[in-house]
Write a protein that holds these residues in place. Structure first.
Motif, PDB file in Angstrom:
ATOM      1  N   PHE A 129      -4.689 -79.347 -95.632  1.00  0.00           N
ATOM      2  CA  PHE A 129      -3.886 -79.439 -96.853  1.00  0.00           C
ATOM      3  C   PHE A 129      -3.317 -78.061 -97.224  1.00  0.00           C
ATOM      4  O   PHE A 129      -2.167 -77.941 -97.634  1.00  0.00           O
ATOM      5  N   TRP A 130      -4.159 -77.036 -97.088  1.00  0.00           N
ATOM      6  CA  TRP A 130      -3.753 -75.666 -97.467  1.00  0.00           C
ATOM      7  C   TRP A 130      -3.065 -74.911 -96.328  1.00  0.00           C
ATOM      8  O   TRP A 130      -2.660 -73.776 -96.514  1.00  0.00           O
ATOM      9  N   GLY A 131      -2.957 -75.523 -95.162  1.00  0.00           N
ATOM     10  CA  GLY A 131      -2.266 -74.860 -94.063  1.00  0.00           C
ATOM     11  C   GLY A 131      -3.175 -74.175 -93.066  1.00  0.00           C
ATOM     12  O   GLY A 131      -2.731 -73.344 -92.283  1.00  0.00           O
ATOM     13  N   GLY A 132      -4.458 -74.510 -93.076  1.00  0.00           N
ATOM     14  CA  GLY A 132      -5.395 -73.955 -92.107  1.00  0.00           C
ATOM     15  C   GLY A 132      -6.347 -72.960 -92.702  1.00  0.00           C
ATOM     16  O   GLY A 132      -6.282 -72.639 -93.887  1.00  0.00           O
ATOM     17  N   TYR A 133      -7.260 -72.475 -91.844  1.00  0.00           N
ATOM     18  CA  TYR A 133      -8.284 -71.538 -92.309  1.00  0.00           C
ATOM     19  C   TYR A 133      -7.790 -70.129 -92.294  1.00  0.00           C
ATOM     20  O   TYR A 133      -7.024 -69.580 -91.768  1.00  0.00           O
ATOM     21  N   PRO A 183     -11.305 -83.139-114.147  1.00  0.00           N
ATOM     22  CA  PRO A 183     -10.743 -83.054-112.802  1.00  0.00           C
ATOM     23  C   PRO A 183     -11.347 -81.850-112.079  1.00  0.00           C
ATOM     24  O   PRO A 183     -11.375 -80.750-112.620  1.00  0.00           O
ATOM     25  N   MET A 184     -11.849 -82.098-110.880  1.00  0.00           N
ATOM     26  CA  MET A 184     -12.439 -81.042-110.052  1.00  0.00           C
ATOM     27  C   MET A 184     -11.597 -80.920-108.792  1.00  0.00           C
ATOM     28  O   MET A 184     -11.662 -81.772-107.909  1.00  0.00           O
ATOM     29  N   LEU A 185     -10.785 -79.884-108.719  1.00  0.00           N
ATOM     30  CA  LEU A 185      -9.992 -79.608-107.521  1.00  0.00           C
ATOM     31  C   LEU A 185     -10.884 -78.767-106.612  1.00  0.00           C
ATOM     32  O   LEU A 185     -11.247 -77.643-106.963  1.00  0.00           O
ATOM     33  N   ILE A 186     -11.265 -79.347-105.478  1.00  0.00           N
ATOM     34  CA  ILE A 186     -12.323 -78.769-104.647  1.00  0.00           C
ATOM     35  C   ILE A 186     -11.804 -78.475-103.241  1.00  0.00           C
ATOM     36  O   ILE A 186     -11.314 -79.380-102.556  1.00  0.00           O
ATOM     37  N   SER A 187     -11.933 -77.228-102.813  1.00  0.00           N
ATOM     38  CA  SER A 187     -11.635 -76.931-101.407  1.00  0.00           C
ATOM     39  C   SER A 187     -12.790 -77.483-100.577  1.00  0.00           C
ATOM     40  O   SER A 187     -13.949 -77.214-100.854  1.00  0.00           O
ATOM     41  N   TYR A 188     -12.429 -78.292 -99.597  1.00  0.00           N
ATOM     42  CA  TYR A 188     -13.427 -78.992 -98.782  1.00  0.00           C
ATOM     43  C   TYR A 188     -13.649 -78.207 -97.497  1.00  0.00           C
ATOM     44  O   TYR A 188     -12.988 -78.419 -96.488  1.00  0.00           O
ATOM     45  N   ARG A 189     -14.568 -77.257 -97.570  1.00  0.00           N
ATOM     46  CA  ARG A 189     -14.885 -76.401 -96.439  1.00  0.00           C
ATOM     47  C   ARG A 189     -15.866 -77.112 -95.507  1.00  0.00           C
ATOM     48  O   ARG A 189     -16.632 -77.949 -95.925  1.00  0.00           O
ATOM     49  N   GLY A 190     -15.824 -76.735 -94.236  1.00  0.00           N
ATOM     50  CA  GLY A 190     -16.812 -77.224 -93.281  1.00  0.00           C
ATOM     51  C   GLY A 190     -16.341 -78.321 -92.354  1.00  0.00           C
ATOM     52  O   GLY A 190     -17.132 -78.898 -91.620  1.00  0.00           O
ATOM     53  N   GLU A 191     -15.057 -78.611 -92.344  1.00  0.00           N
ATOM     54  CA  GLU A 191     -14.556 -79.643 -91.449  1.00  0.00           C
ATOM     55  C   GLU A 191     -14.041 -79.016 -90.151  1.00  0.00           C
ATOM     56  O   GLU A 191     -14.260 -77.836 -89.896  1.00  0.00           O
ATOM     57  N   LEU A 192     -13.342 -79.801 -89.360  1.00  0.00           N
ATOM     58  CA  LEU A 192     -12.837 -79.335 -88.068  1.00  0.00           C
ATOM     59  C   LEU A 192     -12.082 -78.025 -88.219  1.00  0.00           C
ATOM     60  O   LEU A 192     -11.243 -77.883 -89.103  1.00  0.00           O
ATOM     61  N   GLY A 193     -12.409 -77.067 -87.372  1.00  0.00           N
ATOM     62  CA  GLY A 193     -11.764 -75.770 -87.388  1.00  0.00           C
ATOM     63  C   GLY A 193     -12.434 -74.745 -88.279  1.00  0.00           C
ATOM     64  O   GLY A 193     -12.011 -73.598 -88.321  1.00  0.00           O
ATOM     65  N   GLU A 194     -13.465 -75.151 -89.001  1.00  0.00           N
ATOM     66  CA  GLU A 194     -14.168 -74.226 -89.906  1.00  0.00           C
ATOM     67  C   GLU A 194     -14.746 -73.066 -89.105  1.00  0.00           C
ATOM     68  O   GLU A 194     -15.490 -73.272 -88.158  1.00  0.00           O
ATOM     69  N   PRO A 195     -14.429 -71.814 -89.476  1.00  0.00           N
ATOM     70  CA  PRO A 195     -14.942 -70.665 -88.739  1.00  0.00           C
ATOM     71  C   PRO A 195     -16.321 -70.178 -89.208  1.00  0.00           C
ATOM     72  O   PRO A 195     -16.940 -69.375 -88.529  1.00  0.00           O
ATOM     73  N   VAL A 196     -16.812 -70.693 -90.334  1.00  0.00           N
ATOM     74  CA  VAL A 196     -18.090 -70.224 -90.893  1.00  0.00           C
ATOM     75  C   VAL A 196     -19.117 -71.350 -90.782  1.00  0.00           C
ATOM     76  O   VAL A 196     -19.012 -72.373 -91.470  1.00  0.00           O
ATOM     77  N   ALA A 197     -20.101 -71.167 -89.923  1.00  0.00           N
ATOM     78  CA  ALA A 197     -21.051 -72.233 -89.606  1.00  0.00           C
ATOM     79  C   ALA A 197     -21.797 -72.764 -90.819  1.00  0.00           C
ATOM     80  O   ALA A 197     -22.026 -73.979 -90.943  1.00  0.00           O
TER      81      ALA A 197
END
Length: 165
Positions: free
Chosen positions: A161-165, A93-107
């Motif tokens: 899922f985590w409540g925002g960036y 099982p790989m629990l993965i934070s999915y960075r880079g979607e809407l609202g992502e502050p780091v280009a």
């Protein structure tokens, strides 16, 4: 129940006794809970592919492993996923934070998000995407699935899922 407690409780209920993690701000709460749980051996990793190697060793030693990581380093794990995890039919099982979607502050996070799901699909890795905390009701079933079929699975957890960036 706190979402971090729910995820850790599901891991323990499915006999996951070894977890390796790579630091991530979004995953910090669940990593802290794992680190404190007496039934889980937590070994932090410097890199995701290194963590998969640790999980392979734990699995071959009789433990049920899991890895917690960001999607931005998925690219460096492709060889390990193919030649170790999948070749030896290792459930992971790989629990993965999915960075880079809407609202992502780091280009720079956006670039890997564009490729994450396609890479997982190309590798034939079952992938689940949690947008809301209620989606975690499926986590127990996903864990049972990965250990039943001896396949890695990816659980993508985005910022909402985590409540925002």
């Amino acid at each position: 129940m706190d979402i971090n407690d729910k995820l850790v409780n599901d891991l323990v209920a499915n006999d996951v006794s070894f977890v390796t993690t790579v630091p991530c701000k979004q995953l910090a709460g669940v990593i802290d809970k794992i680190d404190m749980h007496p039934d889980i051996l937590h070994i932090p990793s410097n890199k995701e592919d290194e963590g998969m190697g640790l999980c392979a060793g734990a699995f071959m030693g009789g433990k049920r492993p899991a890895i917690i990581m960001q999607n931005t380093a998925l690219g460096v794990t492709i060889n390990t996923l193919a030649t170790l995890t999948q070749y030896y039919r290792m459930p992971l099982p790989m629990l993965i934070s999915y960075r880079g979607e809407l609202g992502e502050p780091v280009a720079c996070q956006v670039e890997m998000a564009v490729h994450t799901k396609a890479l997982l699909a190309q590798m034939h890795i079952p992938t689940y995407h949690f947008h809301r905390q209620s989606d975690a009701e499926e986590f127990d079933k996903i864990l049972k699935y990965t250990f039943m079929c001896n396949k890695p699975v990816a659980i993508l957890t985005d910022a909402s899922f985590w409540g925002g960036y």
